[in-house]
Design an enzyme around this catalytic site. Structure first.
Site, PDB file in Angstrom:
ATOM      1  N   THR A 189       3.440   9.258   4.923  1.00  0.00           N
ATOM      2  CA  THR A 189       4.521   9.861   5.728  1.00  0.00           C
ATOM      3  C   THR A 189       5.914   9.475   5.219  1.00  0.00           C
ATOM      4  O   THR A 189       6.911   9.955   5.744  1.00  0.00           O
ATOM      5  CB  THR A 189       4.399   9.400   7.199  1.00  0.00           C
ATOM      6  N   GLY A 190       5.998   8.622   4.197  1.00  0.00           N
ATOM      7  CA  GLY A 190       7.304   8.229   3.635  1.00  0.00           C
ATOM      8  C   GLY A 190       7.855   9.307   2.723  1.00  0.00           C
ATOM      9  O   GLY A 190       7.160  10.283   2.403  1.00  0.00           O
TER      10      GLY A 190
ATOM     11  N   SER B 248       2.055   6.316  12.758  1.00  0.00           N
ATOM     12  CA  SER B 248       1.848   7.705  12.326  1.00  0.00           C
ATOM     13  C   SER B 248       0.429   8.195  12.603  1.00  0.00           C
ATOM     14  O   SER B 248       0.080   9.335  12.296  1.00  0.00           O
ATOM     15  CB  SER B 248       2.113   7.817  10.823  1.00  0.00           C
TER      16      SER B 248
ATOM     17  N   ARG C  71       3.981  -4.668 -10.921  1.00  0.00           N
ATOM     18  CA  ARG C  71       4.542  -4.143 -12.167  1.00  0.00           C
ATOM     19  C   ARG C  71       4.551  -5.142 -13.327  1.00  0.00           C
ATOM     20  O   ARG C  71       4.293  -4.774 -14.463  1.00  0.00           O
ATOM     21  CB  ARG C  71       5.975  -3.644 -11.936  1.00  0.00           C
TER      22      ARG C  71
ATOM     23  N   CYS D 195      12.096   3.802 -10.102  1.00  0.00           N
ATOM     24  CA  CYS D 195      12.644   5.143 -10.405  1.00  0.00           C
ATOM     25  C   CYS D 195      13.739   5.077 -11.466  1.00  0.00           C
ATOM     26  O   CYS D 195      13.747   5.847 -12.430  1.00  0.00           O
ATOM     27  CB  CYS D 195      13.171   5.816  -9.150  1.00  0.00           C
TER      28      CYS D 195
ATOM     29  N   GLN E 107      22.777   5.612  -7.736  1.00  0.00           N
ATOM     30  CA  GLN E 107      21.482   5.930  -7.140  1.00  0.00           C
ATOM     31  C   GLN E 107      21.589   6.548  -5.754  1.00  0.00           C
ATOM     32  O   GLN E 107      22.321   6.059  -4.888  1.00  0.00           O
ATOM     33  CB  GLN E 107      20.595   4.678  -7.122  1.00  0.00           C
TER      34      GLN E 107
ATOM     35  N   LYS F 208      14.775  -5.412 -12.339  1.00  0.00           N
ATOM     36  CA  LYS F 208      13.634  -4.506 -12.562  1.00  0.00           C
ATOM     37  C   LYS F 208      13.899  -3.686 -13.832  1.00  0.00           C
ATOM     38  O   LYS F 208      13.027  -3.540 -14.691  1.00  0.00           O
ATOM     39  CB  LYS F 208      13.467  -3.536 -11.371  1.00  0.00           C
TER      40      LYS F 208
ATOM     41  N   HIS G  80      19.017  10.328  -9.096  1.00  0.00           N
ATOM     42  CA  HIS G  80      19.741   9.168  -9.638  1.00  0.00           C
ATOM     43  C   HIS G  80      20.436   9.579 -10.936  1.00  0.00           C
ATOM     44  O   HIS G  80      19.877  10.332 -11.738  1.00  0.00           O
ATOM     45  CB  HIS G  80      18.766   8.035  -9.971  1.00  0.00           C
TER      46      HIS G  80
ATOM     47  N   ASN H 100      14.852  11.190  -8.245  1.00  0.00           N
ATOM     48  CA  ASN H 100      14.238   9.872  -8.089  1.00  0.00           C
ATOM     49  C   ASN H 100      12.940   9.896  -7.284  1.00  0.00           C
ATOM     50  O   ASN H 100      12.114   8.999  -7.392  1.00  0.00           O
ATOM     51  CB  ASN H 100      15.220   8.899  -7.428  1.00  0.00           C
TER      52      ASN H 100
HETATM   53  C1  2RA Z   1      15.967   2.436  -4.789  1.00  0.00           C
HETATM   54  N1  2RA Z   1      14.779   2.194  -6.888  1.00  0.00           N
HETATM   55  O1  2RA Z   1      16.515   3.415  -5.294  1.00  0.00           O
HETATM   56  C2  2RA Z   1      14.841   1.735  -5.518  1.00  0.00           C
HETATM   57  C3  2RA Z   1      13.546   1.890  -4.806  1.00  0.00           C
HETATM   58  N2  2RA Z   1      13.130   3.236  -4.733  1.00  0.00           N
HETATM   59  O2  2RA Z   1      16.272   1.971  -3.689  1.00  0.00           O
END
Ligand code: 2RA
Length: 336
Positions: free
Chosen positions: A11-12, A40, A99, A128, A155, A212, A241, A314
């Site tokens: 549901t996200g 949910s 990861r 992303c 972003q 990351k 992004h 993204n």
């Molecule tokens: C953000 N990349 O954009 C991180 C997690 N999706 O918040």
């Protein structure tokens, strides 16, 4: 063959996109199972013309499931991904949890699909902002070997999730109506503002989001010698992004050669005609698959430098599409 597929975190924002991408790409789904948190339970989501019920995970949930796409956060992934893998499932996890684990491949199919062959049941989907960057870097690295990357990101709030999109919308409306604004998701106003703060700050003054990009890039490119530094910024954009990327290469490569290489590379569209106001824009990429590259030019401050502007959706290539492409690669190469 057809496969029993699960989406965990259905549901996200990313979970919804995973379901849409599975349908759009006609992934060979025999049966789709959807999982989300208790709140949910009982909801249904559309897939291939049917209403699929949202279930709550339990120990036996993964029996009979072939592939599970996770986008339920690191905490839930830490608990449930190993349970799923033990049940014989292959997990493609979008969270940051696995990861950097040595026995977990971190994969962008256009860059390192070959790493899928050594998975042990869990495969990690990169962050992303890392995915769209390495798609653009890899073809250049193969020709001119990249020594150093300096990246600044812009972003979208959908990277944080649905609540953040609601916050941007509400603050914008409140400000335009001279009303007080609420700040629930971000520490500062995000409407008409930019925040140099994504995820938590670390001892070295970087944020987790920035580290990351530094760490994941080396693992995906399979080259620890590449120096990376990043500044990640949240901007009042809903989806897509954007990244300003500066690279230094071992040998000289000219902008025209970069344009030619990238326009022939998988997953990339070059949009680079600034004299006609043509360059990638986040409002143009929402809902689209490619990584868009423009503003390709020489960095005249060093001998072998290139600047470029890279934009991608993204939620799609940055998350859901990349995860489904990993699943497609798994069944194509018999690594499922
Ligand atoms: C953000 N990349 O954009 C991180 C997690 N999706 O918040």
């Amino acid at each position: 063959d057809r496969y029993v597929v699960a989406v965990v975190g259905a549901t996200g924002a990313v979970g919804n996109e995973m379901i849409a991408v599975l349908e759009e790409r006609e992934f060979p789904v025999e049966k789709l199972r959807l999982f989300a948190s208790e709140k949910s339970e009982g909801k249904t989501l559309q897939f291939e013309g049917s209403e699929i019920p949202v279930e709550v995970l339990n120990e036996d949930s993964f029996k009979g499931i072939d592939i599970a796409l996770f986008s339920a956060g690191a905490e839930r992934s830490k608990i449930w991904a190993p349970i799923a893998a033990k049940s014989g499932c292959v997990v493609v996890d979008n969270s940051s949890q696995w990861r950097m684990e040595p026995d977990v491949p971190l994969v962008v199919p256009e860059v390192n699909a070959h790493d899928l062959k050594w998975h042990k049941g869990i495969i990690a989907n990169p962050n992303c902002s890392t995915i769209q960057m390495v798609v653009a870097l890899k073809p250049i690295h193969d020709v001119a070997k990249i020594k150093r990357v300096v990246v600044t990101t812009f972003q979208a709030v959908s990277g944080t999730g649905k609540k953040a999109m609601d916050e941007l919308l509400q603050q914008t409306a409140d400000l335009l109506n001279f009303r007080e604004i609420q700040k629930n998701v971000y520490p500062h106003q995000i409407a008409f503002n930019v925040l140099p703060h994504i995820d938590k700050f670390l001892e070295n003054g970087y944020t987790k989001e920035e580290m990351k990009m530094v760490n994941e890039t080396k693992k995906i490119m399979g080259d620890n010698s590449i120096k990376v530094t990043a500044t990640t910024v949240r901007v009042p954009v809903f989806r897509g992004h954007s990244e300003s990327i500066n690279i230094e290469t071992e040998k000289k490569i000219m902008p025209n050669e970069v344009r030619s290489i990238l326009s022939k590379s998988p997953g990339i569209v070059v949009l680079d005609a600034p004299e006609k106001n043509v360059y990638p824009l986040p409002i143009d990429v929402a809902g689209k698959d490619p990584v868009y590259v423009g503003r390709i030019r020489e960095d005249e401050s060093i001998d072998n430098g290139i600047n470029m502007w890279v934009v991608s959706d993204n939620l799609r290539k940055g998350a859901a599409l990349n995860a489904v492409q990993i699943a497609e690669e798994l069944i194509k190469t018999g690594n499922r």
